[in-house]
Design a protein around this motif. Structure first.
Motif, PDB file in Angstrom:
ATOM      1  N   TRP B   5       0.818  -1.216   0.000  1.00 56.08           N
ATOM      2  CA  TRP B   5       0.000   0.000   0.000  1.00 56.08           C
ATOM      3  C   TRP B   5       0.846   1.257   0.000  1.00 56.08           C
ATOM      4  CZ3 TRP B   5      -4.501  -0.494  -1.801  1.00 56.08           C
ATOM      5  CH2 TRP B   5      -5.176  -1.708  -1.652  1.00 56.08           C
ATOM      6  N   LEU B  15      -7.485   9.630  -4.202  1.00 61.22           N
ATOM      7  CA  LEU B  15      -8.794   9.060  -3.885  1.00 61.22           C
ATOM      8  C   LEU B  15      -9.392   9.773  -2.679  1.00 61.22           C
ATOM      9  CD1 LEU B  15     -10.517   6.797  -5.008  1.00 61.22           C
ATOM     10  CD2 LEU B  15      -9.572   5.278  -3.299  1.00 61.22           C
ATOM     11  N   PHE B  61      -0.894  -5.662  -7.490  1.00 62.18           N
ATOM     12  CA  PHE B  61      -2.108  -6.212  -8.094  1.00 62.18           C
ATOM     13  C   PHE B  61      -1.816  -7.218  -9.196  1.00 62.18           C
ATOM     14  CE2 PHE B  61      -3.056  -1.638  -7.158  1.00 62.18           C
ATOM     15  CZ  PHE B  61      -3.582  -1.902  -5.912  1.00 62.18           C
ATOM     16  N   TYR B  65       0.245  -3.543 -12.278  1.00 62.73           N
ATOM     17  CA  TYR B  65       0.510  -2.168 -11.912  1.00 62.73           C
ATOM     18  C   TYR B  65       1.966  -2.049 -11.538  1.00 62.73           C
ATOM     19  CZ  TYR B  65      -1.221   2.296 -10.193  1.00 62.73           C
ATOM     20  OH  TYR B  65      -1.502   3.620 -10.036  1.00 62.73           O
TER      21      TYR B  65
END
Lengths: 175, 474
Positions: B5, B15, B61, B65
Motif C-alpha cells: 500500500w 482518492l 495487483f 501495476y
C-alpha cells in the motif's frame, strides 16, 4: 432431428422475430420489451450450448440491468414516439442490398466450408473459478470500473439537472 | 502487506481528495472560497506526496501495476499540473458557484485516473483508467456557465472520444489475439517477434489511436479547437497540460512494446507527426481566439513530441519526457495569462491582449516568454526541449523529418509573434484599467517564468531524471 435440434430452431426463430420487431417498432418501450425477449432467447441458447453461467449473466446483466435502465431513462425523459418519416426506397435499398450479400455469403460459407463441420472444443469455466479469476487477477480493473460508474452517475445527475433547468427557462420565456 | 500500500500512496491520496470533494458537493450552501482553499491545500500536499514517492519501486495487483521511476516522474508532473491548475481557480467565474465542488471532484478523479494510467502495465487496466480520465473530462467540458457552445463542444468531445475508444478496443482485441496475454511484460517478449505480421502491427496502431485522441494527434484532433474554446478556461488549461502529459507517457509505454524493430510503425508515426505539425501550424495562423490558437498549437506540439517517441531510443524517450515537462510549464504559463486577462471567464480574443504591457507588465512578460518557449526560441525551456527531440531524431538519421519539423517551427514563429505583437505593440481602442494582479499570482508567475528560463539554460538535472526514467522503458 433430435429434440435439442428442434429446441434450437424454435429459439433461433423466436430470437430472429423478436429482434426484427425490436428494431422496427416506433414506440421505444415496445422495442425494448422485444429486445428483452430476444435476450432471453439468447440466454437459453447459451444454456443449450452448455454455458449456464453465460446464460445467467446474459439475463442478469443484459435483460435485467441494462434494459431496465433503458426503460427508466425512457420513462424519465418521457420521449414521445417520434413521428419519423418512413425511409424511402433510396435510403433502404443500399442497406438491403448489402444485407442480402451478407446472407448469400453466409449461406455459401456454411454450405461449402469444410471448417464449418468441425466441432469446436468446449471451454468450460465454473462460476467459482471464473469469479476468482476475475476478482483476483483483475481486481484493480474492477475497482476502477466501479469508480468510473460513480463518476458517470454524478455526471449524468449534473447533466440531467442542467437539462431540466434549461427546459424550465424556455417555458418561462414562452409565457 | 504494508509495503504494497505504500507503493499506492499517491493514488490513495488522490482518492482521499476525491472523497473530500464528494462530501463538499453534498453541502447545501455553495461556498467557493472554502472549496478553493481546500483544493489548493490538498493539491499542494499532493505534489509533496508525489515527490516523496518518486523513488518507490515495485509491482502491485498481480503485476498489473508497476511503480517505477518512469511512472513516478509522470505522477509528479500530473500532481504539479493539477496543483497549478487549481492555483488558477481564484476567480472561477466560468463555472456556477454551486458546481465548484463537482469541478474539483472531476479534476481530482481525472488526475487519479491518469496517475493509474501511467503506472498500468496491463491492457485492461490501461483501458479502464483511460476511460475514467476521459469520462471526467467529458463532464468537465459542459460544466461551463451559460449554454450553447459548451454543449456542442461537450458532445463533440464525447463523440470523438467514444469513436477513439471503440477503435482502441478493436486494436486491443488484435493485440490480445496475437500475443494471448494482456500483460505488457509478456507482450514485450512476444510482440517484437511477430511485429511483421499485419495483425500485430494493425493492432498496435489501433491501440495507439486511443491515446492519439488524448494527445490530439492529426486524425483525432477534431475535438481540440472546439473543446479548448468551449470549456471553461481552467478546464482548458487542465486538458491542455496534465492530460497531454499522461498521453505522452502511455504512448511511450505502448510504442516501447514494439521493441523498435518495426519499419511500418516508424513510418506511420513519422507520417502522423508531420501531418500534425503541418496542419496545426498552418491552421493556427488564421485563428483570432487565443484558446483556439493554443489548441492548434497543441496539435503541432503533439507532432514534435512524436518525433522524440518514434526515435525509439533511450535518448528519444528521455527527450520526449523532457518535452512533455517543458510543454506543461509553458502552456500553464500561457493559460495563467489567459485566465487572468479574461477574469470574467469569457473567451479571450487575441485582439483583447492589446496594451497588456501597460495593463499588467508582469503578465505580458510571462506571456512573451511562454510564447517564445512554445516557438522554441532560446534561452527558454521550449528551445531545449525541441533541441533534444531533434537531436534524438538526428541520431537515428531521420534528417528529412527534422528539416520538416524545423520549417514548421519557423512557420509557428509567425503566429506566436502575432500574440506578442498584440500584447506589446498594439494599443486598445479605448483606455482600459490596469489589471489587478494579486501577490500569490505574482509569485506563481515569477516561479513559472524562472522555471522556464533556468531549466532552459541549465537542463542537466531534469535531463538526468528524464534519462533515468526512460531507461525503465527499455
Amino acid at each position: 432431428m433430435t429434440v435439442y435440434g428442434a429446441v434450437f430452431y424454435i429459439l433461433a426463430g423466436v430470437i430472429l422475430i423478436a429482434t426484427g420487431l425490436a428494431i422496427t417498432r416506433r414506440n421505444l418501450v415496445h422495442s425494448i420489451v422485444y429486445l428483452v425477449i430476444s435476450f432471453f432467447g439468447s440466454a437459453m441458447l447459451y444454456y443449450l450450448f452448455g454455458a449456464p453461467l453465460l446464460a445467467a449473466l446474459e439475463i442478469i446483466i443484459y435483460a435485467g440491468a441494462i434494459m431496465v435502465l433503458f426503460l427508466f431513462i425512457i420513462m424519465m425523459l418521457r420521449v414521445e414516439p417520434s413521428a419519423l418519416r418512413k425511409p424511402t426506397l433510396r435510403q433502404w435499398l443500399p442497406a438491403g442490398v448489402l444485407g442480402l450479400i451478407y446472407v448469400a455469403v453466409a449461406i455459401l460459407v456454411v454450405t461449402t466450408d469444410p471448417g464449418s463441420q468441425t466441432i469446436l472444443e468446449t471451454a468450460l469455466a465454473r462460476p467459482r473459478v471464473f469469479g476468482r479469476f476475475l476478482f483476483q487477477r483483475y481486481w484493480l480493473s474492477v475497482e476502477i470500473v466501479s469508480f468510473l460508474l460513480l463518476i458517470a452517475l454524478v455526471g449524468a445527475l449534473y447533466l440531467g439537472k442542467a437539462f431540466v433547468k434549461e427546459g424550465g427557462d424556455q417555458k418561462e420565456d414562452q409565457s | 502487506m504494508m509495503n504494497v500500500w505504500t507503493l499506492f500512496i499517491p493514488e490513495l491520496y488522490c482518492l482521499l481528495m476525491a472523497v473530500v470533494f464528494f462530501g463538499l458537493a453534498m453541502s447545501a450552501r455553495p461556498n467557493p472560497r472554502r472549496d478553493y482553499f481546500a483544493a489548493l491545500f490538498m493539491a499542494g500536499v499532493g505534489v509533496v506526496v508525489a515527490l516523496a514517492c518518486v523513488r518507490l519501486e515495485g509491482t502491485l495487483f498481480f503485476e498489473a501495476y508497476r511503480v517505477d521511476l518512469f511512472s513516478q516522474v509522470f505522477k509528479v508532473m500530473l500532481a504539479m499540473g493539477f496543483f497549478l491548475v487549481v492555483c488558477l481557480c481564484t476567480e472561477l467565474n466560468g463555472i456556477e458557484e454551486r458546481h465548484h465542488p463537482e469541478f474539483y471532484l472531476f479534476l481530482t478523479t481525472c488526475t487519479l485516473a491518469m496517475m493509474m494510467l501511467v503506472s498500468s502495465v496491463e491492457l485492461l487496466t490501461i483501458y479502464v483508467a483511460l476511460e475514467l480520465s476521459s469520462y471526467s473530462l467529458y463532464i468537465l467540458v459542459p460544466l461551463r456557465r451559460g449554454h450553447g457552445v459548451d454543449v456542442e463542444a461537450g458532445i463533440k468531445y464525447l463523440m470523438v472520444g467514444a469513436c477513439a475508444s471503440a477503435v482502441m478496443l478493436f486494436g486491443l482485441s488484435y493485440v490480445f489475439g496475437v500475443t494471448h496475454t494482456t500483460y505488457l511484460v509478456e507482450i514485450i517478449h512476444v510482440l517484437p517477434g511477430v511485429i511483421g505480421t499485419p495483425a500485430a502491427i494493425v493492432g498496435l496502431l489501433l491501440v495507439l489511436c486511443g491515446f492519439f485522441f488524448k494527445l490530439a494527434v492529426f486524425p483525432f484532433h477534431f475535438w481540440a479547437p472546439d473543446v479548448y474554446q468551449g470549456a471553461a478556461n481552467q478546464v482548458t488549461a487542465y486538458i491542455a497540460t496534465a492530460s497531454k502529459v499522461a498521453a505522452v507517457a502511455i504512448i511511450m509505454r505502448v510504442v516501447a512494446l514494439s521493441g523498435g524493430s518495426s519499419k511500418y510503425l516508424v513510418d506511420m508515426l513519422v507520417t502522423l507527426s508531420i501531418a500534425s505539425m503541418t496542419l496545426g501550424n498552418l491552421v493556427a495562423i488564421v485563428q483570432k481566439d487565443m484558446k483556439r490558437l493554443l489548441a492548434y498549437s497543441s496539435i503541432s506540439h503533439a507532432g514534435y513530441v512524436l518525433i522524440g517517441i518514434l526515435s525509439m531510443s533511450a535518448t528519444g524517450y528521455a527527450s520526449a519526457i523532457f518535452y512533455a515537462l517543458a510543454y506543461l510549464v509553458m502552456n500553464l504559463c500561457c493559460f495563467l495569462v489567459v485566465v487572468k486577462v479574461s477574469h470574467d471567464g469569457s473567451d479571450l480574443k487575441i485582439a483583447q491582449l492589446a496594451g497588456l504591457h501597460r495593463r499588467a507588465p508582469l503578465l505580458a512578460m510571462a506571456l512573451m516568454l511562454a510564447v517564445f518557449g512554445l516557438a522554441g526560441i532560446p534561452p527558454t525551456i521550449g528551445f531545449t526541449g525541441k533541441f533534444l527531440v531533434f537531436a534524438a531524431a538526428m541520431e537515428k538519421g531521420y534528417v528529412a523529418l527534422v528539416i520538416i519539423a524545423m520549417i514548421n517551427a519557423t512557420i509557428s514563429l509567425y503566429y506566436y509573434i502575432l500574440v506578442v505583437k498584440a500584447a506589446y505593440l498594439m494599443e486598445p481602442d479605448e483606455e482600459l484599467p490596469r489589471l489587478p494582479v494579486s501577490i500569490p499570482t505574482k509569485v506563481l508567475t515569477v516561479a513559472l517564468v524562472t522555471a522556464m528560463v533556468v531549466f532552459g539554460v541549465a537542463p542537466s538535472y531534469l535531463l538526468e531524471v528524464a534519462r533515468a526514467a526512460a531507461r525503465m522503458l527499455m
